[in-house]
Enzyme design. Structure first.
Site, PDB file in Angstrom:
ATOM      1  N   ASP A  36      -7.227  -7.720  -3.908  1.00 14.12           N
ATOM      2  CA  ASP A  36      -6.584  -6.663  -4.700  1.00 14.12           C
ATOM      3  C   ASP A  36      -6.378  -7.099  -6.145  1.00 14.12           C
ATOM      4  O   ASP A  36      -5.266  -7.033  -6.666  1.00 14.12           O
ATOM      5  CB  ASP A  36      -5.255  -6.257  -4.030  1.00 14.12           C
ATOM      6  N   ASP A  69     -10.717  -4.711  -2.480  1.00 17.54           N
ATOM      7  CA  ASP A  69     -10.170  -4.070  -3.673  1.00 17.54           C
ATOM      8  C   ASP A  69     -10.465  -5.003  -4.845  1.00 17.54           C
ATOM      9  O   ASP A  69      -9.573  -5.553  -5.496  1.00 17.54           O
ATOM     10  CB  ASP A  69      -8.684  -3.714  -3.543  1.00 17.54           C
ATOM     11  N   TYR A  72     -10.456  -2.275  -9.695  1.00 23.49           N
ATOM     12  CA  TYR A  72      -9.593  -1.085  -9.787  1.00 23.49           C
ATOM     13  C   TYR A  72     -10.041  -0.198 -10.928  1.00 23.49           C
ATOM     14  O   TYR A  72     -10.619  -0.682 -11.884  1.00 23.49           O
ATOM     15  CB  TYR A  72      -8.134  -1.529 -10.002  1.00 23.49           C
ATOM     16  N   HIS A 201     -10.397  -5.998   4.714  1.00 20.83           N
ATOM     17  CA  HIS A 201      -9.477  -5.577   3.654  1.00 20.83           C
ATOM     18  C   HIS A 201      -8.151  -5.073   4.213  1.00 20.83           C
ATOM     19  O   HIS A 201      -7.079  -5.349   3.673  1.00 20.83           O
ATOM     20  CB  HIS A 201     -10.110  -4.484   2.784  1.00 20.83           C
ATOM     21  N   HIS A 210       1.762  -0.249   3.392  1.00 20.11           N
ATOM     22  CA  HIS A 210       0.799   0.401   4.288  1.00 20.11           C
ATOM     23  C   HIS A 210       1.072   0.160   5.770  1.00 20.11           C
ATOM     24  O   HIS A 210       0.547   0.873   6.619  1.00 20.11           O
ATOM     25  CB  HIS A 210      -0.616  -0.055   3.947  1.00 20.11           C
ATOM     26  N   HIS A 236      -4.908  -5.283   0.898  1.00 19.29           N
ATOM     27  CA  HIS A 236      -4.465  -3.896   0.999  1.00 19.29           C
ATOM     28  C   HIS A 236      -3.007  -3.737   0.610  1.00 19.29           C
ATOM     29  O   HIS A 236      -2.705  -2.933  -0.263  1.00 19.29           O
ATOM     30  CB  HIS A 236      -4.737  -3.331   2.393  1.00 19.29           C
ATOM     31  N   HIS A 238      -0.080  -5.203  -1.474  1.00 21.44           N
ATOM     32  CA  HIS A 238      -0.134  -6.089  -2.639  1.00 21.44           C
ATOM     33  C   HIS A 238       0.998  -7.105  -2.592  1.00 21.44           C
ATOM     34  O   HIS A 238       1.919  -7.079  -3.415  1.00 21.44           O
ATOM     35  CB  HIS A 238      -0.082  -5.271  -3.929  1.00 21.44           C
TER      36      HIS A 238
END
Ligand SMILES: *[C@@H]1O[C@H](CO)[C@@H](O)[C@H](O)[C@H]1NC(C)=O
Ligand SMILES: *[C@@H]1O[C@H](CO)[C@@H](O)[C@H](O)[C@H]1NC(C)=O
Length: 318
Positions: A36, A69, A72, A201, A210, A236, A238
């Site tokens: 990420d 990720d 971005y 991920h 999440h 996923h 952070h």
């Protein structure tokens, strides 16, 4: 011994793309894992990168894992997208990070041109980069199974007009997911490796924004438990997390702290044992020998937040 072992292995995993990763003379290996991250250095991405460089040097790492990720907000536009250099090449500049990077795609990568990240042209721009959907990395003491988890998650497939996901080469979902699971099961069932590490991920267990990814809990977790997988690494969310399974030896490691963090969401989970939840930036290291595994979690300043180790005794294949 090593040569014979790889020959046997090479013929066994026809379905997964498969890479041989050399390790140290003393049969140990070390690596860093981060996720990420791709924000052109902002949100402390550069500070995390600097500390990865320092710890990478200290541990003399063999390679780096990206848990997705990568870029971005919406992946890459195409293979000539400057974000690739701005968020990767020009950020992870430390000498110790000039090693092979193995990357999976995250959901944000799918929101752009996912196929571009898999293109070998990127390797001409930066030879460290290796991103594939699902693949395997073999070493003499450990095997790493990289799984493309975004297509598992049903909600991304809803409202295709509103949310763009690059499903080229993936749709229809059911067929793709069952193929990934079948290939993974084949690879895991043939693996005679001391350590088995699975990378994806999405979370399996998480106490942050999440939470658990239901599709992975239902479809992937039982397989990882059946075949004695030691570690599952993801991003996923952070943040940094270490959660131990209560009904198998698997450890869940979230390393999604590569840039933007501090989401401020903590939802304690009823199942499994939480060992670390850190809501900020950072990364993890993994050190393996034939008998010992050690995982260390670092914050944005490279300070150790938590560490964990396990020893395995006698092993039938070594
Ligand atoms: C970056 O890290 C520094 C040092 O820990 C911290 O003070 C700052 O708030 C962080 N910035 C962001 C955007 O997280
Ligand atoms: C492994 O963990 C135990 C505690 O669980 C600790 O006492 C020991 O020092 C650790 N060993 C290494 C090599 O980090």
């Amino acid at each position: 011994m090593a040569a014979i072992f790889s020959l046997v292995a090479a013929s066994s995993f026809a379905e997964f793309h498969w890479f041989e990763q050399p390790i140290k003379m003393d049969a140990s290996l070390s690596l860093l894992a981060v996720g990420d991250w791709g924000r052109k250095g902002t949100f402390n991405q550069s500070r995390v990168a600097e500390q990865m460089g320092r710890i990478g040097e200290e541990l003399d790492i063999d390679f780096v894992i990206s848990v997705g990720d990568n870029f971005y907000d919406t992946g890459l536009v195409d293979v000539y997208d400057k974000s690739f250099e701005q968020s990767f090449t020009n950020i992870y500049t430390a000498k110790s990070l000039q090693k092979q990077w193995y990357a999976v795609l995250g959901n944000h990568d799918y929101r752009g041109n996912a196929v571009a990240q898999l293109d070998p042209i990127l390797r001409e721009i930066d030879k460290r980069w290796l991103c594939m959907r699902s693949f395997m990395v073999h070493t003499d003491i450990a095997e790493f199974f990289f799984i493309d988890t975004t297509p598992f998650v049903k909600k991304y497939w809803k409202h295709p007009k509103k949310n763009h996901y690059d499903w080229r080469g993936v749709a229809p979902r059911k067929k793709y997911v069952s193929k990934v699971l079948k290939d993974l099961e084949m690879a895991l069932s043939k693996s005679t490796s001391i350590w088995k590490v699975v990378i994806g991920h999405h979370t399996i267990r998480s106490v942050s924004e999440h939470g658990d990814t239901e599709e992975l809990v239902d479809l992937l977790l039982p397989m990882l438990q059946e075949y004695g997988v030691d570690l599952y690494m993801n991003g996923h969310d952070h943040c940094l997390e270490h959660i131990s399974s209560d009904d198998s030896p698997i450890e869940f490691l979230t390393t999604g702290g590569g840039s933007k963090a501090w989401r401020g969401i903590y939802n304690p989970n009823k199942v499994d044992t939480l060992r670390l939840f850190y809501d900020g930036q950072g990364f993890i290291s993994l050190q393996l020998t034939k008998t010992d595994a050690k995982v260390v979690f670092y914050d944005v300043n490279g300070c150790i937040l938590h560490s964990w180790n396990r020893t395995k005794g006698w092993h039938p294949y070594i």
